[in-house]
Design a protein around this motif. Structure first.
Motif, PDB file in Angstrom:
ATOM      1  N   GLN A   7       2.303   1.631  -3.421  1.00 14.88           N
ATOM      2  CA  GLN A   7       1.240   2.152  -4.495  1.00 14.88           C
ATOM      3  C   GLN A   7       1.006   3.843  -4.325  1.00 14.88           C
ATOM      4  N   HIS A   8       1.255   4.152  -2.803  1.00 17.85           N
ATOM      5  CA  HIS A   8       0.822   5.567  -2.780  1.00 17.85           C
ATOM      6  C   HIS A   8       2.360   6.363  -2.673  1.00 17.85           C
ATOM      7  N   ASN A   9       3.442   5.659  -3.115  1.00 21.51           N
ATOM      8  CA  ASN A   9       4.480   6.689  -3.206  1.00 21.51           C
ATOM      9  C   ASN A   9       4.984   7.309  -2.079  1.00 21.51           C
ATOM     10  N   ASP A  10       5.069   6.788  -0.949  1.00 22.68           N
ATOM     11  CA  ASP A  10       5.565   7.181   0.375  1.00 22.68           C
ATOM     12  C   ASP A  10       6.927   7.521   0.178  1.00 22.68           C
ATOM     13  N   THR A  41      -7.376   1.885   2.092  1.00 26.23           N
ATOM     14  CA  THR A  41      -6.217   2.061   1.012  1.00 26.23           C
ATOM     15  C   THR A  41      -6.248   3.334   0.289  1.00 26.23           C
ATOM     16  N   GLU A  42      -7.565   3.798   0.203  1.00 27.70           N
ATOM     17  CA  GLU A  42      -7.690   5.179  -0.806  1.00 27.70           C
ATOM     18  C   GLU A  42      -7.764   6.267   0.181  1.00 27.70           C
ATOM     19  N   GLN A  43      -7.950   6.365   1.646  1.00 26.89           N
ATOM     20  CA  GLN A  43      -8.344   7.595   2.510  1.00 26.89           C
ATOM     21  C   GLN A  43      -7.230   7.088   3.557  1.00 26.89           C
ATOM     22  N   GLN A  44      -6.917   8.460   4.378  1.00 29.94           N
ATOM     23  CA  GLN A  44      -6.325   8.352   5.605  1.00 29.94           C
ATOM     24  C   GLN A  44      -7.015   9.118   6.528  1.00 29.94           C
ATOM     25  N   LEU A  95      -6.201  10.035  -0.186  1.00 29.72           N
ATOM     26  CA  LEU A  95      -4.810  10.124  -0.029  1.00 29.72           C
ATOM     27  C   LEU A  95      -4.246  11.092  -0.991  1.00 29.72           C
ATOM     28  N   SER A  96      -5.008  11.223  -2.133  1.00 32.27           N
ATOM     29  CA  SER A  96      -4.509  12.145  -3.366  1.00 32.27           C
ATOM     30  C   SER A  96      -4.501  13.657  -2.845  1.00 32.27           C
ATOM     31  N   ILE A 140       0.874  -1.290   0.178  1.00 31.62           N
ATOM     32  CA  ILE A 140       0.132  -0.011   0.107  1.00 31.62           C
ATOM     33  C   ILE A 140       0.886   1.202   0.030  1.00 31.62           C
TER      34      ILE A 140
END
Length: 332
Positions: free
Chosen positions: A133-136, A267-270, A330-331, A130
């Protein structure tokens, strides 16, 4: 003289061999220049010839013509060629060994501001995917005592093999400069034993870095208090969470599957904990809902007196000491 010798032999073998090759080639280059100055006008020309000849490349742009020069060339080929070959072989073997050491968790991490994950299991594996995928941007260091090898080219993590309660292992993970740590419970142990291992790890980590943020997974209710006393910043009681999901799933008759929906949200929000802005202090909860909805965020609840309160009445008043729990894409 003794100190220089001691310094030389304390250098890494690659550096020692490299320096030896340099000195060797400079010596032969200077020697051929003084023996045949007409064919090797400068010392650099001689060094160039020594490197080309010693590495057996042999461009032929400089060639010794005298017998003495040819004897030097023979000695250079016999000695220099073997030395350069040995250097390249050692460099290749060292590279392979370093890659092997990385995969088996023997190499210490030297970076800063990284995240340490403790325990290799399905939860940490999915978390790494995850984050990828979100390029942390943070580097990830994984500590595990049971896994013998983790191919470093398959997962974007730095693997450290060892006991997380051992100071040597924690120093290898460069815990003094870590940003935060997530400790997961060992699924191969009994629940109470797994919690005790987590608490022991918290104590060891806090001893080396008192300011470290630690997120700990605890399986039994009675050990959650002990984990906080040991120094855990956040305690996640995964068993309680999953039991509640199981209960709702058992009593759900429609085809909607909350497990999949929950995973999609995570996975799409935090989640964020925020201090209420001055404009919302003393206002009703419904006004705060509208405030965050205008920014495409969702106000989930509040933390008051160290307790999370969800499903508040719309006319509940927000206090200055509250912490707002907001769900953000997350975007953003």
């Amino acid at each position: 003289m003794y100190s220089w010798t001691r310094f030389y032999f304390r250098l890494p073998i690659f550096l020692r061999l490299f320096l030896t090759v340099i000195v060797f080639m400079v010596f032969f280059g200077a020697l051929i220049h003084f023996i045949e100055p007409q064919h090797f006008p400068t010392i650099f020309d001689g060094i160039w010839w020594a490197f080309v000849t010693g590495s057996t490349v042999g461009y032929g742009d400089y060639v010794p013509l005298s017998n003495a020069g040819r004897i030097i060339g023979i000695l250079l080929i016999l000695a220099g060629g073997g030395l350069v070959t040995f250097y390249m072989a050692t460099l290749s073997a060292g590279t392979i060994k370093h890659e092997k050491d990385l995969s088996t968790g023997k190499v210490a991490f030297k970076g800063k501001g990284h995240i340490i994950l403790v325990g290799w299991n399905e939860r940490t594996r999915q978390l790494i995917e995850i984050m990828q995928q979100h390029n942390d941007p943070e580097d990830i260091v994984l500590i595990d005592r049971t896994m013998r090898e983790l191919p470093y080219n398959q997962y974007p993590v730095h693997f450290i093999r060892g006991d997380v309660s051992d100071d040597e292992t924690l120093h290898k993970a460069n815990i003094s400069y870590a940003k935060e740590i997530l400790i997961t419970a060992d699924p191969s142990m009994r629940e109470e034993q797994a919690d005790q291992v987590v608490i022991l790890a918290i104590v060891a980590m806090k001893g080396l870095n008192p300011e470290l943020k630690i997120i700990a997974e605890i399986l039994t209710e009675k050990h959650s208090v002990n984990a906080r006393r040991a120094g855990a910043t956040t305690v996640i009681r995964s068993n309680d969470f999953m039991s509640a999901l199981f209960y709702h799933e058992l009593h759900r008759n429609d085809p909607v599957k909350p497990f999949e929906l929950l995973l999609e949200i995570m996975t799409e929000q935090q989640f964020h904990e925020l201090d209420p802005p001055d404009t919302l202090v003393g206002k009703q909860f419904k006004e705060a809902l509208i405030h965050y909805a205008s920014d495409k965020e969702t106000l989930v609840g509040i933390i008051r007196d160290e307790q999370l309160k969800l499903n508040l009445y719309s006319d509940a008043i927000i206090e200055k000491s509250d912490r707002l729990v907001v769900l953000t894409p997350l975007s953003q």
